[in-house]
Design an enzyme around this catalytic site. Structure first.
Site, PDB file in Angstrom:
ATOM      1  N   LYS A 109     -37.678  23.199   1.725  1.00 47.68           N
ATOM      2  CA  LYS A 109     -38.252  23.792   0.509  1.00 47.68           C
ATOM      3  C   LYS A 109     -39.745  23.556   0.452  1.00 47.68           C
ATOM      4  O   LYS A 109     -40.303  22.673   1.100  1.00 47.68           O
ATOM      5  CB  LYS A 109     -37.576  23.215  -0.739  1.00 47.68           C
ATOM      6  CG  LYS A 109     -37.753  21.707  -0.961  1.00 47.68           C
ATOM      7  CD  LYS A 109     -39.071  21.309  -1.626  1.00 47.68           C
ATOM      8  CE  LYS A 109     -39.218  19.803  -1.763  1.00 47.68           C
ATOM      9  NZ  LYS A 109     -40.586  19.364  -2.137  1.00 47.68           N
ATOM     10  N   ALA A 138     -40.543  13.322   6.592  1.00 46.78           N
ATOM     11  CA  ALA A 138     -41.478  12.656   5.673  1.00 46.78           C
ATOM     12  C   ALA A 138     -42.673  13.554   5.392  1.00 46.78           C
ATOM     13  O   ALA A 138     -43.825  13.159   5.548  1.00 46.78           O
ATOM     14  CB  ALA A 138     -41.930  11.306   6.236  1.00 46.78           C
ATOM     15  N   ALA A 139     -42.364  14.778   4.962  1.00 44.76           N
ATOM     16  CA  ALA A 139     -43.402  15.807   4.913  1.00 44.76           C
ATOM     17  C   ALA A 139     -43.476  16.555   3.592  1.00 44.76           C
ATOM     18  O   ALA A 139     -44.256  17.494   3.452  1.00 44.76           O
ATOM     19  CB  ALA A 139     -43.166  16.810   6.042  1.00 44.76           C
ATOM     20  N   GLY A 198     -34.524  15.521   4.608  1.00 44.55           N
ATOM     21  CA  GLY A 198     -33.401  14.591   4.488  1.00 44.55           C
ATOM     22  C   GLY A 198     -32.436  15.007   3.397  1.00 44.55           C
ATOM     23  O   GLY A 198     -31.206  14.953   3.576  1.00 44.55           O
ATOM     24  N   SER A 199     -32.971  15.427   2.261  1.00 44.31           N
ATOM     25  CA  SER A 199     -32.120  15.867   1.155  1.00 44.31           C
ATOM     26  C   SER A 199     -31.328  17.113   1.531  1.00 44.31           C
ATOM     27  O   SER A 199     -30.170  17.260   1.144  1.00 44.31           O
ATOM     28  CB  SER A 199     -32.977  16.156  -0.086  1.00 44.31           C
ATOM     29  OG  SER A 199     -33.587  14.975  -0.564  1.00 44.31           O
ATOM     30  N   ASP A 227     -33.698  15.381  -5.007  1.00 47.06           N
ATOM     31  CA  ASP A 227     -33.809  16.737  -4.468  1.00 47.06           C
ATOM     32  C   ASP A 227     -32.490  17.305  -3.944  1.00 47.06           C
ATOM     33  O   ASP A 227     -32.407  18.497  -3.642  1.00 47.06           O
ATOM     34  CB  ASP A 227     -34.827  16.777  -3.315  1.00 47.06           C
ATOM     35  CG  ASP A 227     -36.272  16.760  -3.794  1.00 47.06           C
ATOM     36  OD1 ASP A 227     -36.504  17.073  -4.985  1.00 47.06           O
ATOM     37  OD2 ASP A 227     -37.157  16.430  -2.990  1.00 47.06           O
TER      38      ASP A 227
END
Length: 295
Positions: free
Chosen positions: A11, A97-98, A103-104, A137
């Site tokens: 997203k 990590a962006a 991850g979510s 998220d």
């Protein structure tokens, strides 16, 4: 069904505002979230052994109980106690990590996929209630599309779909801690808030330029202080014809909205050649039909 393959979509935030901090450390937010067609490939397979195995194409990612996809599987296995366990394979493409909820998105795919694979018969609202236990998220990553997110991000209201356009995504070679960014934000007074209502009006009018003009992220100035390359990438995108460019989430990923795919590709090449980012993708908005469940 013994095996299922899913696309876990990333997203961007068209708008991100922070309204305050709760005593438990979470922040009240008001955000316009948008799915883009950049995804991780998630494969879930039933196993006879009552355990969870996670594998990934990225060697630096943990595959134990600290992985959020593992946690999602554990949540459902502990609740429903089916026979056996699962093997989860994550083929990562969304930058890590962006600020793109990679991850979510993986956790959401595991919840959704295991629900189908084992026949737990949870509806979308029930899945979202479990998702928020894993991360703010995750409920949105189950829902997808163009959405107003409030509360800590779990109160979700569908919005008119984002008009079609091309999206250039560039992740500079640095990692930023979301916790660090919010702590720095808490230490200062927020004097300028994004025009979230203006973004929503642009969506209602189906005017992509109006949406682009109102892009705003209250975290951007905080992250830019730690990562000045963000402003350079935004500048390159705008100079190459982006309607606007902005950081997504807590960063450091930058996205630009373009009318023409060729202009987005050209901007991406310039950003690569300048050494500003190695992970550069040209993609599109991904909208969701609300009359059926997400695939």
């Amino acid at each position: 069904m013994e095996r299922i393959q899913l696309k876990a979509l990333g997203k961007i935030n068209l708008g991100l505002d922070v309204l305050g901090r709760r005593e438990n450390g979470y922040h009240d937010v008001r955000m316009v979230m948008q799915t883009v067609y950049l995804y991780d490939e998630v494969t879930i397979e039933k196993k006879e052994e009552p355990k969870i195995q996670v594998s990934t194409n990225l060697t630096f990612l943990p595959t134990d109980e600290s992985n959020i996809a593992y946690k999602a599987a554990r949540l459902l296995l502990d609740e429903f106690r089916p026979e056996g366990g699962v093997k989860i394979c994550l083929k990562k493409h969304i930058p890590v990590a962006a600020g793109m909820a990679g991850g979510s998105a993986d956790a959401a795919a595991v919840l959704f996929g295991m629900n189908r694979l084992f026949g737990f018969q949870l509806n979308m609202e029930e899945l979202k209630k479990r998702g928020v236990l894993l991360g703010a998220d995750v409920p949105y990553c189950l829902m997808r599309g163009t959405v107003l997110a409030e509360g800590i991000g779990e109160i979700l209201t569908p919005l008119p779909p984002m008009p079609k356009c091309h999206v250039l995504i560039a992740k500079p070679p640095v990692s930023i801690s979301t916790k660090t960014i919010y702590e720095k934000l808490d230490s200062r007074e927020i004097t300028a808030h994004p025009d979230i209502d203006g973004i929503i009006r642009g969506l209602e009018e189906q005017n992509v330029k109006a949406v682009a003009d109102k892009l705003g992220n209250v975290l951007e100035t905080v992250t830019e202080e730690l990562c000045p390359v963000i402003s350079r990438i935004k500048g390159e995108m705008k100079q190459a014809g982006a309607m606007n460019a902005m950081m997504s989430g807590s960063g450091p990923t930058v996205f630009g909205l373009f009318k023409e795919r060729s202009a987005a590709r050209k901007a991406g090449e310039r950003i690569r050649q300048a050494g500003l980012a190695r992970q550069v993708y040209t993609t599109t908005i991904h909208n969701v039909r609300r009359n059926r469940r997400n695939d």
